[in-house]
Motif scaffolding. Structure first.
Motif, mmCIF file in Angstrom:
data_model
loop_
_atom_site.group_PDB
_atom_site.id
_atom_site.type_symbol
_atom_site.label_atom_id
_atom_site.label_comp_id
_atom_site.label_asym_id
_atom_site.label_seq_id
_atom_site.Cartn_x
_atom_site.Cartn_y
_atom_site.Cartn_z
ATOM 1 N N THR A 123 0.835 -1.197 0.000
ATOM 2 C CA THR A 123 0.000 0.000 0.000
ATOM 3 C C THR A 123 0.873 1.252 0.000
ATOM 4 O O THR A 123 2.045 1.220 0.379
ATOM 5 N N TYR A 124 0.273 2.349 -0.422
ATOM 6 C CA TYR A 124 0.983 3.628 -0.461
ATOM 7 C C TYR A 124 1.461 4.031 0.927
ATOM 8 O O TYR A 124 2.621 4.400 1.118
ATOM 9 N N TRP A 125 0.568 3.938 1.906
ATOM 10 C CA TRP A 125 0.941 4.313 3.266
ATOM 11 C C TRP A 125 1.940 3.324 3.845
ATOM 12 O O TRP A 125 2.778 3.695 4.675
ATOM 13 N N GLY A 126 1.885 2.085 3.384
ATOM 14 C CA GLY A 126 2.867 1.110 3.830
ATOM 15 C C GLY A 126 4.277 1.470 3.368
ATOM 16 O O GLY A 126 5.252 1.297 4.111
ATOM 17 N N ILE A 127 4.386 1.973 2.137
ATOM 18 C CA ILE A 127 5.692 2.403 1.632
ATOM 19 C C ILE A 127 6.224 3.577 2.450
ATOM 20 O O ILE A 127 7.385 3.606 2.862
ATOM 21 N N LEU A 128 5.353 4.575 2.683
ATOM 22 C CA LEU A 128 5.790 5.735 3.466
ATOM 23 C C LEU A 128 6.180 5.328 4.882
ATOM 24 O O LEU A 128 7.162 5.840 5.445
ATOM 25 N N TYR A 129 5.427 4.383 5.467
ATOM 26 C CA TYR A 129 5.775 3.904 6.813
ATOM 27 C C TYR A 129 7.129 3.209 6.806
ATOM 28 O O TYR A 129 7.943 3.391 7.721
ATOM 29 N N SER A 130 7.378 2.400 5.767
ATOM 30 C CA SER A 130 8.652 1.700 5.690
ATOM 31 C C SER A 130 9.814 2.681 5.588
ATOM 32 O O SER A 130 10.862 2.498 6.218
ATOM 33 N N MET A 131 9.636 3.763 4.799
ATOM 34 C CA MET A 131 10.693 4.756 4.691
ATOM 35 C C MET A 131 10.946 5.426 6.034
ATOM 36 O O MET A 131 12.100 5.647 6.425
ATOM 37 N N ALA A 132 9.861 5.747 6.749
ATOM 38 C CA ALA A 132 10.021 6.354 8.069
ATOM 39 C C ALA A 132 10.697 5.386 9.042
ATOM 40 O O ALA A 132 11.542 5.776 9.856
ATOM 41 N N LYS A 133 10.351 4.116 8.927
ATOM 42 C CA LYS A 133 10.942 3.109 9.805
ATOM 43 C C LYS A 133 12.443 2.997 9.586
ATOM 44 O O LYS A 133 13.235 2.992 10.536
ATOM 45 N N TYR A 134 12.865 2.927 8.307
ATOM 46 C CA TYR A 134 14.285 2.786 8.032
ATOM 47 C C TYR A 134 15.064 4.034 8.430
ATOM 48 O O TYR A 134 16.276 3.964 8.646
ATOM 49 N N ALA A 135 14.378 5.169 8.528
ATOM 50 C CA ALA A 135 15.054 6.399 8.932
ATOM 51 C C ALA A 135 15.534 6.354 10.377
ATOM 52 O O ALA A 135 16.370 7.157 10.771
ATOM 53 N N VAL A 136 15.002 5.420 11.168
ATOM 54 C CA VAL A 136 15.408 5.340 12.576
ATOM 55 C C VAL A 136 15.981 3.971 12.943
ATOM 56 O O VAL A 136 16.376 3.770 14.090
ATOM 57 N N THR A 137 16.027 3.045 11.990
ATOM 58 C CA THR A 137 16.516 1.698 12.317
ATOM 59 C C THR A 137 17.743 1.267 11.525
ATOM 60 O O THR A 137 18.335 0.245 11.842
ATOM 61 N N GLU A 138 18.137 2.010 10.503
ATOM 62 C CA GLU A 138 19.239 1.605 9.643
ATOM 63 C C GLU A 138 20.352 2.646 9.656
ATOM 64 O O GLU A 138 20.327 3.615 8.893
ATOM 65 N N PRO A 139 21.360 2.487 10.522
ATOM 66 C CA PRO A 139 22.438 3.482 10.614
ATOM 67 C C PRO A 139 23.183 3.712 9.296
ATOM 68 O O PRO A 139 23.521 4.847 8.966
ATOM 69 N N LEU A 140 23.467 2.646 8.541
ATOM 70 C CA LEU A 140 24.194 2.809 7.293
ATOM 71 C C LEU A 140 23.410 3.656 6.302
ATOM 72 O O LEU A 140 23.966 4.525 5.612
ATOM 73 N N LEU A 141 22.103 3.419 6.224
ATOM 74 C CA LEU A 141 21.259 4.204 5.339
ATOM 75 C C LEU A 141 21.277 5.674 5.735
ATOM 76 O O LEU A 141 21.411 6.566 4.881
ATOM 77 N N ILE A 142 21.166 5.956 7.033
ATOM 78 C CA ILE A 142 21.147 7.336 7.493
ATOM 79 C C ILE A 142 22.494 8.008 7.260
ATOM 80 O O ILE A 142 22.566 9.177 6.859
ATOM 81 N N GLN A 143 23.571 7.275 7.497
ATOM 82 C CA GLN A 143 24.895 7.828 7.228
ATOM 83 C C GLN A 143 25.030 8.207 5.755
ATOM 84 O O GLN A 143 25.519 9.293 5.414
ATOM 85 N N THR A 144 24.562 7.328 4.877
ATOM 86 C CA THR A 144 24.627 7.595 3.442
ATOM 87 C C THR A 144 23.792 8.802 3.058
ATOM 88 O O THR A 144 24.231 9.669 2.288
ATOM 89 N N VAL A 145 22.582 8.888 3.595
ATOM 90 C CA VAL A 145 21.694 10.004 3.272
ATOM 91 C C VAL A 145 22.289 11.327 3.747
ATOM 92 O O VAL A 145 22.264 12.333 3.023
ATOM 93 N N LEU A 146 22.826 11.366 4.957
ATOM 94 C CA LEU A 146 23.399 12.604 5.479
ATOM 95 C C LEU A 146 24.588 13.065 4.642
ATOM 96 O O LEU A 146 24.721 14.263 4.331
ATOM 97 N N VAL A 147 25.459 12.121 4.274
ATOM 98 C CA VAL A 147 26.614 12.479 3.457
ATOM 99 C C VAL A 147 26.168 12.977 2.083
ATOM 100 O O VAL A 147 26.625 14.023 1.597
ATOM 101 N N ASP A 148 25.247 12.241 1.454
ATOM 102 C CA ASP A 148 24.778 12.643 0.134
ATOM 103 C C ASP A 148 24.041 13.977 0.186
ATOM 104 O O ASP A 148 24.158 14.804 -0.716
ATOM 105 N N MET A 149 23.264 14.185 1.221
ATOM 106 C CA MET A 149 22.504 15.424 1.342
ATOM 107 C C MET A 149 23.435 16.622 1.455
ATOM 108 O O MET A 149 23.256 17.639 0.774
ATOM 109 N N ALA A 150 24.464 16.518 2.309
ATOM 110 C CA ALA A 150 25.389 17.634 2.493
ATOM 111 C C ALA A 150 26.222 17.882 1.237
ATOM 112 O O ALA A 150 26.450 19.036 0.839
ATOM 113 N N SER A 151 26.673 16.796 0.576
ATOM 114 C CA SER A 151 27.477 16.995 -0.632
ATOM 115 C C SER A 151 26.621 17.529 -1.772
ATOM 116 O O SER A 151 27.098 18.319 -2.603
ATOM 117 N N MET A 152 25.332 17.156 -1.826
ATOM 118 C CA MET A 152 24.448 17.726 -2.837
ATOM 119 C C MET A 152 24.191 19.192 -2.548
ATOM 120 O O MET A 152 24.068 20.005 -3.475
#
Length: 494
Positions: A279-308
């Motif tokens: 479901t659409y809301w299921g996808i958004l929930y999964s993204m929110a979930k990984y934002a607080v449970t996956e350190p490697l993903l968050i590290q990658t996002v922060l680095v990419d965000m700042a370099s962008m």
């Protein structure tokens, strides 16, 4: 450790998981009535008794496949493009190249405005501060589209979704050259940004259409088209606006988009949606979930965000820098600086091959150091010597390779422009230098071999070269969650 590499790995993982499902493309299709355009596929009763739960679920979900002959209920799909389970579409090089070309000219919508900000300010009779909101708003619209629209690619058929978004983008673009106020220009640009997410939908679409052995190359061609479009837009905009009005730039954009739309209708294959039960809301929930449970993903996002943010700040403020003292360049010359960036992008395959031999953490950390070096050059001499600007243009495109975290573009465009207009080129360069420093800090607080759920620290050594077994482990761990969570889809959308 670029975001494009992570996206490719996740898509390939998703495909490997799907390979355990029933391959409906090679089933014999019984009871087919061509008048009804419906093929009845094996039901759950036809599944072998020793099938896994996933296979049984898949049999239930594909019990009946309807061959769709019209998009939106009224637009005919050419017969050779209709999806038939027993006749899968051929993934040709020509089709792959078209995907790349489409990505080039659709993503260009976001960047036409950057070399012509001075002309826009003069045309609308506003200050540089006011006109600087345009690239910020169009990138903000893009970020909204990536968050709220791109997940639809995992829920509906991608062909009609791509056609609809391209039509909306082309139609909205008609209003841009007709407006008389900067406020109207900004509002339409924001809306165009929202629907300019087709390239991000085409990448997983290419992965679904391509055979497994060619999936990575299929994605890379589309991504290359997207990266090329970012710089080509600046070149075209600068050249055209120098010899004609800035409005002609957008007339060209309108024509290109409608041409691509028509070509899509005659070459884009249909393909069924793949994620029943998601479901659409299921996808958004999964993204929110990984934002607080996956350190490697968050590290990658922060680095990419700042370099962008660094990258976007450099290119937006470059227009103001080159148009003022001591350079006083016209729009043509400013646009041609995009060619220098293209040279940097052309080096990406070579840099990618070298980086692929290194541990991702080490490669990303070295990249941060090098970007700091180039930004130090810009801070020291960017407003004094044009050679410094050219070196930095080339360097940041080689080592940045434009990882696509568009929140970073919003931040970079907004903050960089404000700092430049109020405090000058050196202060803006210092802000970009600070973004690079933040990237390095984020990389250094979490080492290369820590556990999946470890947020800070070092463990397991500091090897420089890639250990493929350790690189594969996080992906394999993630695959165990895909069935219940829609994990691969969520990470891919994020």
């Amino acid at each position: 450790m670029s975001s494009s590499t992570i996206a490719t790995n996740v898509i390939e993982t998703d495909a490997s998981i799907r390979s355990t499902e029933v391959d409906i493309q090679h089933h014999d299709v019984p009871n087919h009535d061509p008048d009804l355009d419906t093929a009845t596929l094996p039901s759950a009763h036809d599944c072998p008794e020793d099938s896994s739960q996933k296979t049984i679920t898949t049999c239930n979900s594909v019990r009946e496949h309807q061959i769709i002959t019209k998009d939106f209920g009224f637009l005919p799909i050419p017969a050779h493009l209709q999806y038939h389970p027993d006749k899968p579409h051929d993934w040709t090089l020509a089709l792959n190249v078209f995907f790349g070309i489409a990505a080039t000219f659709l993503v260009a919508n976001l960047y036409y405005c950057q070399p012509i900000l001075i002309q826009l300010a003069e045309s609308f009779g506003v200050t540089y501060d006011e006109v600087s909101r345009i690239p910020t708003l169009i990138q903000a619209g893009y970020a909204v589209g990536l968050l709220l629209i791109s997940p639809l690619g995992d829920l509906v058929r991608r062909r009609p979704l791509i056609l609809l978004l391209t039509f909306l983008s082309a139609s909205l673009s008609i209003g841009i050259p007709l407006v008389k106020s900067v406020a109207a220009f900004e509002a339409i640009s924001f809306l165009v940004g929202i629907v300019t997410v087709v390239p991000q939908i085409m990448m997983p679409f290419a992965a679904d259409l391509a055979p497994p052995a060619r999936r990575a190359s299929a994605i890379s061609i589309v991504l290359s088209g997207l990266l090329f479009g970012i710089l080509l837009a600046r070149v075209l905009s600068g050249i055209i606006s120098e010899y004609a009005s800035w409005r002609v730039v957008y007339y060209l954009a309108i024509g290109l988009q409608f041409t691509i739309l028509f070509t899509m209708w005659i070459v884009l294959p249909d393909y069924p949606r793949r994620n029943d039960g998601l479901t659409y809301w299921g996808i958004l929930y999964s993204m929110a979930k990984y934002a607080v449970t996956e350190p490697l993903l968050i590290q990658t996002v922060l680095v990419d965000m700042a370099s962008m943010a660094m990258f976007s700040s450099f290119w937006v403020t470059l227009t103001f820098l080159l148009s003022g003292f001591p350079y006083n360049y016209n729009t043509l010359v400013i646009g041609l600086f995009g060619l220098v960036g293209m040279g940097g992008v052309a080096m990406a395959p070579l840099v990618g091959r070298v980086a692929d031999k290194l541990h991702p953490w080490f490669a990303a950390t070295v990249s941060c150091f090098i970007l700091i070096l180039f930004q130090a050059i810009q801070t020291g001499a960017g407003g004094i010597n044009i050679a410094a600007v050219i070196i930095v243009c080339f360097g940041i495109d080689v080592f940045r390779q434009m990882q696509q975290i568009f929140l970073g573009q919003v931040m970079g465009s907004s903050v960089g422009t404000q700092v430049f207009l109020k405090h000058g080129w050196r202060a803006a360069a210092l802000v970009s230098l600070a973004w690079c420093g933040f990237c390095l800090f984020v990389m250094l607080i979490r080492g290369p071999n820590v556990g999946r759920y470890t947020w800070f620290g070092y463990e397991g050594g500091y090897e420089v070269r890639k250990n493929r077994s350790t690189v594969a482990d996080p992906i394999q761990e993630k695959s165990s969650d895909v069935d219940s969570e829609g994990g691969a889809v969520a990470v891919k959308a994020c």
